[in-house]
Design a protein around this motif. Structure first.
Motif, PDB file in Angstrom:
ATOM      1  N   ILE A 243       0.749  -1.242   0.231  1.00  0.00           N
ATOM      2  CA  ILE A 243      -0.188  -0.101  -0.050  1.00  0.00           C
ATOM      3  C   ILE A 243       0.798   1.222  -0.028  1.00  0.00           C
ATOM      4  O   ILE A 243       0.470   2.376  -0.659  1.00  0.00           O
ATOM      5  N   ILE A 244       1.796   1.290   1.018  1.00  0.00           N
ATOM      6  CA  ILE A 244       2.826   2.376   0.966  1.00  0.00           C
ATOM      7  C   ILE A 244       3.287   2.473  -0.515  1.00  0.00           C
ATOM      8  O   ILE A 244       3.638   3.758  -0.953  1.00  0.00           O
ATOM      9  N   LEU A 248       3.402   5.977  -2.764  1.00  0.00           N
ATOM     10  CA  LEU A 248       4.497   7.040  -2.761  1.00  0.00           C
ATOM     11  C   LEU A 248       5.079   6.594  -4.214  1.00  0.00           C
ATOM     12  O   LEU A 248       5.617   7.638  -4.789  1.00  0.00           O
ATOM     13  N   PHE A 249       4.891   5.581  -4.785  1.00  0.00           N
ATOM     14  CA  PHE A 249       5.851   5.307  -6.140  1.00  0.00           C
ATOM     15  C   PHE A 249       4.787   4.726  -7.292  1.00  0.00           C
ATOM     16  O   PHE A 249       5.620   4.366  -8.399  1.00  0.00           O
ATOM     17  N   GLY A 250       3.533   4.880  -7.124  1.00  0.00           N
ATOM     18  CA  GLY A 250       2.532   4.212  -8.329  1.00  0.00           C
ATOM     19  C   GLY A 250       2.765   4.718  -9.323  1.00  0.00           C
ATOM     20  O   GLY A 250       2.926   4.044 -10.454  1.00  0.00           O
ATOM     21  N   THR A 257      -1.078   6.180 -14.191  1.00  0.00           N
ATOM     22  CA  THR A 257      -0.719   6.722 -15.372  1.00  0.00           C
ATOM     23  C   THR A 257      -1.057   8.056 -16.074  1.00  0.00           C
ATOM     24  O   THR A 257      -0.763   8.552 -16.998  1.00  0.00           O
ATOM     25  N   ALA A 258      -2.224   8.628 -15.183  1.00  0.00           N
ATOM     26  CA  ALA A 258      -2.568   9.784 -15.461  1.00  0.00           C
ATOM     27  C   ALA A 258      -3.236  10.539 -14.474  1.00  0.00           C
ATOM     28  O   ALA A 258      -3.768  10.008 -13.275  1.00  0.00           O
ATOM     29  N   GLY A 259      -3.048  11.916 -14.241  1.00  0.00           N
ATOM     30  CA  GLY A 259      -3.437  12.710 -13.370  1.00  0.00           C
ATOM     31  C   GLY A 259      -2.991  12.175 -11.830  1.00  0.00           C
ATOM     32  O   GLY A 259      -2.005  11.951 -11.638  1.00  0.00           O
ATOM     33  N   SER A 260      -3.793  12.746 -10.920  1.00  0.00           N
ATOM     34  CA  SER A 260      -3.398  12.902  -9.479  1.00  0.00           C
ATOM     35  C   SER A 260      -3.387  11.537  -8.939  1.00  0.00           C
ATOM     36  O   SER A 260      -4.174  10.758  -9.243  1.00  0.00           O
ATOM     37  N   ARG A 261      -2.352  11.097  -8.359  1.00  0.00           N
ATOM     38  CA  ARG A 261      -2.350   9.936  -7.802  1.00  0.00           C
ATOM     39  C   ARG A 261      -3.579   9.598  -6.560  1.00  0.00           C
ATOM     40  O   ARG A 261      -4.080   8.564  -6.549  1.00  0.00           O
ATOM     41  N   TYR A 262      -3.921  10.565  -5.868  1.00  0.00           N
ATOM     42  CA  TYR A 262      -4.862  10.619  -5.096  1.00  0.00           C
ATOM     43  C   TYR A 262      -6.347  10.355  -5.828  1.00  0.00           C
ATOM     44  O   TYR A 262      -7.013   9.340  -5.190  1.00  0.00           O
ATOM     45  N   GLN A 263      -6.429  11.093  -6.776  1.00  0.00           N
ATOM     46  CA  GLN A 263      -7.649  10.867  -7.615  1.00  0.00           C
ATOM     47  C   GLN A 263      -7.643   9.391  -8.094  1.00  0.00           C
ATOM     48  O   GLN A 263      -8.835   8.821  -8.346  1.00  0.00           O
TER      49      GLN A 263
END
Length: 530
Positions: A243-244, A248-250, A257-263
């Motif tokens: 998960i971490i 952090l490194f997704g 592959t696109a946009g905000s990692r949170y979104q």
């Protein structure tokens, strides 16, 4: 007292043959009802492409996209996996039913098959009928399965409903059944001819074999018994680390592959909840339970080991959701089984809770399939409109099947499928090759490395950028019909008709009213003669 408790539990578990039969008949009936169309015509996007390829088998009597053996499995340019188009064409010809309604029947058949495919896999993980039945209910009636098998033909649907059977055959083969080993190989070949997802199925097959090999080598001692608590803790730490890492490194490792990692993460969670429905929170509890359970059996370890790569695959919005959905429903059923085991002391509330969750799950699946999917409307309407269907009938009656046409949008692709594929319409690369609009040129092919993800999720051979016939069409649509380039293109294809979707605004089709005769106009769709 103990005997009374056991009797109550057996009654709840529906172990009688008549109870089992009634429950299965009700489940089959429910699967049929939720797939009764709420729309007048076939829906989807990929569905109409597969529809048109199936039409070509009926029209020509052969698979004209077969260039070599790889074409059978859709692994070569200008080809497509053959299992679903052949199944549709064969069913349509045997019954004499139109391809559109053949697709409806085929989808209902897939829904029925998903019940028994899921039940067979459940026999590997659960020893009681009610647990196996619940998994069949959840798998066949959750949103992911219902959406993919309701008058919307995609190869993903056939892969999804065959995946539990595929894994069941593998488990039985490992247990020593030679006939199941043969069946496993047959189903693997069938899935290869269905979708590239077969690589994921083979990947999970390797995990099954790896899990069994580890158990055999250590003979369950001492790691999986005496030190089970430590192993559980190590697994929990590994999963938390995953998960971490993803958080952090997704993006760096290519899963976001696109946009905000949170979104992106929020979207993945919502997709998973949507596909699984109301079983998702039960899955979370069951997953934690499996992690810390003592003396896990080999099948439970398979689920936990498999869920590590599944967690990463879930972030792939194109390919990952199907296997994620399968594991969520299996593990979630463990949650149901735990709830049922405490039934004798909570008789009234447990029964109500189970019924409520299953009803809500079916209700949400029906809502998502029959309403939510179609909210967008407009140009991207979710199903083929009556206008398109009527136009297709007009083409069948008044235009010779030996003529050629050009279309200009997604709705004309639906139109092409609806009238049966003759006259041929210039559209995508596969249909263009089938209908003789192009001649393959190997100099336009690019070979993907076996070590690249493109090899598995695209093709071993693909067309180079800028060499696709569909790309050429998009370029030519930017010229008016009086332009030399457009004239050369149209006359080179021997085109006689233009099928115009008025929602589109390409220069070539916008120039037609002033230069070519109009022979049909339904409002949105028009037909011009060259």
């Amino acid at each position: 007292m103990k005997q009374k408790t056991i009797s109550q539990l057996q009654t709840f578990l529906y172990e009688g043959q008549s109870s089992k039969l009634i429950l299965f008949l009700l489940l089959i009936l429910t699967n049929f009802i939720v797939r009764i169309p709420s729309i007048p015509h076939e829906k989807g996007y990929d569905s109409f492409f597969i529809h048109s390829v199936a039409n070509s088998v009926t029209n020509f009597g052969i698979a004209k996209w077969w260039i070599n053996w790889m074409s059978v499995f859709g692994l070569y340019p200008y080809s497509y996996a053959s299992a679903v188009p052949f199944s549709l064409s064969g069913l349509s010809q045997l019954t004499g039913i139109s391809m559109e309604y053949t697709i409806l029947i085929f989808c209902i058949m897939l829904g029925f098959f998903s019940i028994f495919s899921a039940y067979m896999l459940a026999t590997i993980f659960f020893d009681k009928f009610i647990y196996r039945f619940i998994f069949s209910v959840v798998f066949s009636l959750s949103a992911s399965t219902v959406e993919l098998t309701t008058w919307n033909i995609t190869t993903r649907a056939q892969f999804l409903v065959f995946l539990p059977l595929f894994l069941y055959m593998l488990f039985k083969a490992i247990y020593g059944s030679k006939k199941h080993l043969f069946s496993y190989l047959v189903v693997a070949l069938f899935l290869l001819a269905t979708h590239h997802y077969v690589y994921l199925a083979l990947f999970y097959s390797a995990i099954v074999i790896f899990t069994y090999a580890i158990f055999w080598l250590i003979s369950l001692k001492p790691i999986f018994t005496e030190k089970a608590r430590n192993i559980n803790f190590y697994y929990f730490m590994v999963f938390v680390s995953c998960i971490i890492i993803m958080f952090l490194f997704g993006s760096k490792i290519g899963f976001i592959t696109a946009g905000s990692r949170y979104q992106w993460i929020i979207d993945i969670v919502l997709i998973s909840i949507r596909n699984a429905g109301f079983i998702f929170p039960i899955f979370i509890g069951a997953f934690i339970y499996l992690i810390f359970k003592k003396n896990k059996d080999i099948n439970e370890w398979f689920l936990l080991i498999s869920f590590i790569p599944t967690f990463f695959l879930s972030f792939n919005q194109t390919y990952g959701y199907i296997v994620t959905y399968l594991f969520i429903t299996i593990i979630g059923t463990f949650g149901f089984s735990n709830i049922i085991k405490i039934y004798p002391t909570n008789k009234k509330y447990i029964r109500q809770f189970l019924i409520l969750v299953l009803i809500l799950n079916v209700a949400f699946s029906s809502f998502f399939t029959h309403y939510k999917t179609g909210i967008v409307g407009g140009y991207y309407d979710w199903y083929m409109g009556e206008e398109t269907y009527v136009t297709g009938n007009w083409i069948q009656e008044y235009i010779s099947p030996d003529e050629y046409a050009i279309g200009n949008g997604f709705e004309t692709t639906r139109l092409f499928a609806s009238y049966g594929g003759l006259p041929a319409m210039y559209s995508d690369d596969v249909n263009n090759y089938i209908n003789g609009f192009l001649v393959p040129n190997e100099s336009n092919y690019r070979k993907n490395s076996v070590t690249s993800t493109d090899f598995y999720f695209d093709n071993p051979y693909v067309l180079k950028s800028g060499t696709t016939s569909s790309g050429l069409l998009n370029w030519m649509l930017q010229f008016p019909i009086t332009n030399k380039n457009a004239i050369t293109f149209v006359e080179g294809l021997n085109v006689s008709y233009f099928f115009d979707d008025n929602y589109r605004s390409e220069p070539l089709f916008q120039s037609l009213p002033a230069n070519k005769p109009l022979i049909y106009d339904s409002g949105r769709l028009s037909i011009f003669v060259y």
